[in-house]
Design a protein around this motif. Structure first.
Motif, PDB file in Angstrom:
ATOM      1  N   PHE A 250       0.817  -1.228   0.000  1.00  0.00           N
ATOM      2  CA  PHE A 250       0.000   0.000   0.000  1.00  0.00           C
ATOM      3  C   PHE A 250       0.846   1.272   0.000  1.00  0.00           C
ATOM      4  O   PHE A 250       0.535   2.222  -0.721  1.00  0.00           O
ATOM      5  N   PRO A 251       1.931   1.370   0.799  1.00  0.00           N
ATOM      6  CA  PRO A 251       2.784   2.565   0.680  1.00  0.00           C
ATOM      7  C   PRO A 251       3.387   2.708  -0.718  1.00  0.00           C
ATOM      8  O   PRO A 251       3.494   3.832  -1.235  1.00  0.00           O
ATOM      9  N   ALA A 252       3.767   1.572  -1.344  1.00  0.00           N
ATOM     10  CA  ALA A 252       4.337   1.642  -2.699  1.00  0.00           C
ATOM     11  C   ALA A 252       3.290   2.127  -3.697  1.00  0.00           C
ATOM     12  O   ALA A 252       3.582   2.974  -4.552  1.00  0.00           O
ATOM     13  N   TYR A 253       2.064   1.600  -3.604  1.00  0.00           N
ATOM     14  CA  TYR A 253       0.996   2.047  -4.496  1.00  0.00           C
ATOM     15  C   TYR A 253       0.766   3.555  -4.324  1.00  0.00           C
ATOM     16  O   TYR A 253       0.643   4.304  -5.300  1.00  0.00           O
ATOM     17  N   THR A 254       0.675   3.957  -3.057  1.00  0.00           N
ATOM     18  CA  THR A 254       0.390   5.366  -2.762  1.00  0.00           C
ATOM     19  C   THR A 254       1.484   6.279  -3.318  1.00  0.00           C
ATOM     20  O   THR A 254       1.202   7.294  -3.972  1.00  0.00           O
TER      21      THR A 254
END
Length: 657
Positions: free
Chosen positions: A331-335
């Motif tokens: 999720f941090p990478a997607y964001t």
């Protein structure tokens, strides 16, 4: 006996367009009076000196070869002036036709007068509170520095700095004059001395005003005339440099005029104010730059976590189906990738341009799907969750901008082309429209307002279909047509009427002025910001951060390619060693592959670029300076990476120059 009634001193530094308008207004205001006008130029690079000498031969010019500061420059002219009264006037001002005569008559009727200031309005028609000011004693300085004056603008106790408790439409004795318009009695200056040259910028007007009071003279605020002050200081009020320079000037003033504990208290207070205001400025600037990225990132990340819970329960019947690592890895990478795509696509430069936002999110999602497909199976938790996340990111970012847009300017989305009306005669209106077209400024032109009823009736009979009324009904017409921008043609109007309309209509409309016989349309609508040096409100692509990032990437990638392909390219350039040198300089950000034409004396008024290896118009000989500037302007206005590539291909042999 003094030789003339009034000596006008204007200190100029890279404000060519404002200076031209100022001198035109001075020329009108000095008719019928015995005056002399001085322009002291502090080494401007925008052709100001040449403009003044060519267009205003009656002005006495002092052209400094360095920038010695405001006080020294004013004193250079004051020492040579012979007026009964002296006027220190900012170049970013416009005076009314009767301003000088009214000030002269008032001064003659008040022999105790040492200095006088007038009503000032900014470029949006708002009254400027610094038109009248009080002495910055420790308490007054404290209320100003820590915001109490702004919280209680009409309080005698908390806003003595701007004398907010005194009516702005009445004449008052005051303590401090504003340096933008500082009318001074010459014999008072001889008694108390000229500007203190310890002040480089800011504070010198407070110091001189206080010395006039100490010398037994009285300073006045005189509202029976007004000027426009575009507030074009060389330091923006929202910058750290302004905070440092302004409060340092206050410290110099305190050490000079106060003694003992009072001086120590004021100096300590100003030093504390520097740190407090600097911190607030940094926080404010960071929030202005990061508010959308931060809100987007937090909303997207939290939304992904909620989607994970929903999809786990709905699809698999187990809220704990996905491992916890997805919260801290995927999720941090997607964001970050979605936020980075919006940034690189210009979505944060123009947050209300929904087209940019959606394109950026689409590119980011496609990139995410491509990366996802290349990952090993163990690192691919759910393609459906990624697609749902993309939909959520789109909905969230659009929603944030919709709400912000409604709160900030009452509409949804990017600003539309402003509804424009021109106030002036037919010839000047046509000239205005031509200038707008040449500069590429897009407007929703509604029509012309004639300067008088007679002109309106004549225009109507002549079949001037674009004429929508006369200036006698300006307020009604502005409301009826929902006008958002007014351009006044000063060749057909007097400055007194223009300022009256600006003050009356207020900041709900944006104002521009086309000076007589000028190629510049001047205006500023930003409160407490310097008036930008533009000929009109031109959309120069080179100012767009997205295009600047594109140019930065093009330069670096181009430099890397040149270095890698140098064994081949050296056979196609005239100076092979120069090619390698230029590639290294571009890679280190000391040069750009393409910059402005170096022989254009006005290139400094355009957005800054690094010196170019190549430039528009390269190879052409004996071009006029106006042509060179026009080539640079077109390059800045229509910039694209393709233009840089075209110039490089065309002048490949000269890349080693």
């Amino acid at each position: 006996m003094r030789a003339v009634q009034l000596s006008i001193v204007i200190v100029s530094y890279n404000v060519r367009y404002f200076l031209e308008q100022c001198l035109l207004s001075v020329e009108r205001a000095t008719e019928g009076m015995e005056t002399e006008t001085w322009v002291v130029d502090n080494n401007s690079a925008d052709g100001s000196v040449e403009l003044v000498r060519r267009r205003f031969p009656w002005v006495r010019v002092i052209a400094n070869t360095a920038n010695p500061g405001f006080s020294i420059a004013n004193n250079q002219a004051l020492r040579q002036s012979s007026g009964k009264y002296m006027l220190l006037l900012n170049p970013d001002t416009v005076v009314q036709e009767d301003t000088f005569r009214r000030c002269y008559a008032f001064s003659e009727a008040h022999p105790e007068l040492g200095g006088l200031g007038v009503t000032m309005i900014d470029g949006s028609g708002r009254f400027l509170p610094e038109s009248k000011r009080g002495l910055p004693t420790p308490w007054v300085a404290f209320t100003k520095a820590f915001g109490l004056a702004r919280l209680f603008p009409r309080s005698r106790r908390f806003n003595h700095y701007h004398l907010g408790y005194l009516p702005a439409d009445e004449t008052h004795p005051i303590e401090v004059l504003a340096g933008a318009y500082m009318w001074l009695r010459a014999e008072a200056l001889e008694k108390v001395g000229l500007l203190d040259e310890a002040f480089f910028m800011y504070g010198e007007d407070i110091d001189l005003s206080y010395r006039l009071l100490q010398g037994g003279y009285q300073n006045y605020y005189f509202p029976e005339t007004s000027i426009i002050h575009y507030k074009g200081e060389s330091t923006k009020r929202g910058s750290l440099n302004y905070v440092r320079v302004f409060y340092q000037a206050m410290i110099i003033f305190a050490r000079k005029h106060f003694v003992g504990s009072q001086a120590r208290l004021l100096v300590w207070m100003m030093q504390l104010a520097v740190y407090v205001r600097a911190t607030l400025t940094v926080v404010s600037n960071l929030w202005q730059r990061l508010r959308f990225p931060l809100v987007d990132a937090v909303g997207i990340y939290l939304g992904l976590r909620l989607l994970k819970q929903f999809w786990s329960a709905y699809q698999f019947g187990d809220p704990t189906y996905f491992p916890e690592t997805i919260n801290y890895l995927h999720f941090p990478a997607y964001t970050l990738l979605w936020i980075g795509s919006i940034f690189l696509g210009g979505g944060y430069d123009r947050p209300y341009a929904y087209g940019r936002l959606l394109r950026s999110l689409v590119v980011g999602t496609l990139l995410l799907l491509a990366i996802y497909a290349l990952l090993p199976e163990v690192l691919r938790p759910s393609r459906a969750l990624l697609v749902l996340g993309a939909a959520w990111a789109t909905a969230w970012t659009l929603g944030v901008r919709t709400v912000a847009s409604l709160f900030s300017h009452g509409t949804v989305g990017a600003a539309h082309d402003r509804r424009l009306v021109i106030v002036g005669g037919t010839a000047e209106t046509q000239r205005t429209l031509s200038l707008l077209q040449r500069a590429g400024a897009v407007r929703n032109y509604l029509g012309r307002i004639a300067p008088t009823d007679e002109a309106w009736q004549t225009g109507a009979h002549a079949g001037a279909g674009e004429t929508i009324g006369s200036s006698a009904r300006l307020e009604t017409l502005v409301a009826l047509y929902r006008v958002e921008e007014l351009i006044f043609c000063s060749a057909d109007l007097d400055n007194t009427a223009i300022q009256r309309w600006m003050s009356h209509l207020g900041p709900g409309v944006q104002y521009r002025i086309l000076p007589e016989a000028s190629g510049s349309i001047i205006g500023s609508h930003q409160r407490d910001r310097r008036g930008t040096l533009y000929t009109i409100d031109v959309n120069l692509r080179i100012s767009d951060p997205t295009y600047r990032r594109g140019k930065w990437l093009f330069d670096r990638l181009g430099a890397v390619c040149v270095l890698l392909l140098s064994p081949v390219l050296v056979w196609f350039v005239d100076q092979p060693l120069g090619l390698l040198r230029n590639a290294l300089r571009v890679l280190l950000a000391r040069e750009s592959w393409v910059g402005y034409h170096p022989d254009d004396p006005q290139r400094d008024v355009l957005p800054p670029l690094r010196t170019g290896v190549l430039w528009p118009g390269m190879g052409a000989e004996s071009l006029a300076t106006d042509t060179l500037h026009h080539l640079n302007l077109l390059y800045a206005r229509d910039y694209g990476v393709g233009e840089d590539w075209r110039l490089i291909v065309r002048h490949l042999r000269q890349l080693g120059r």
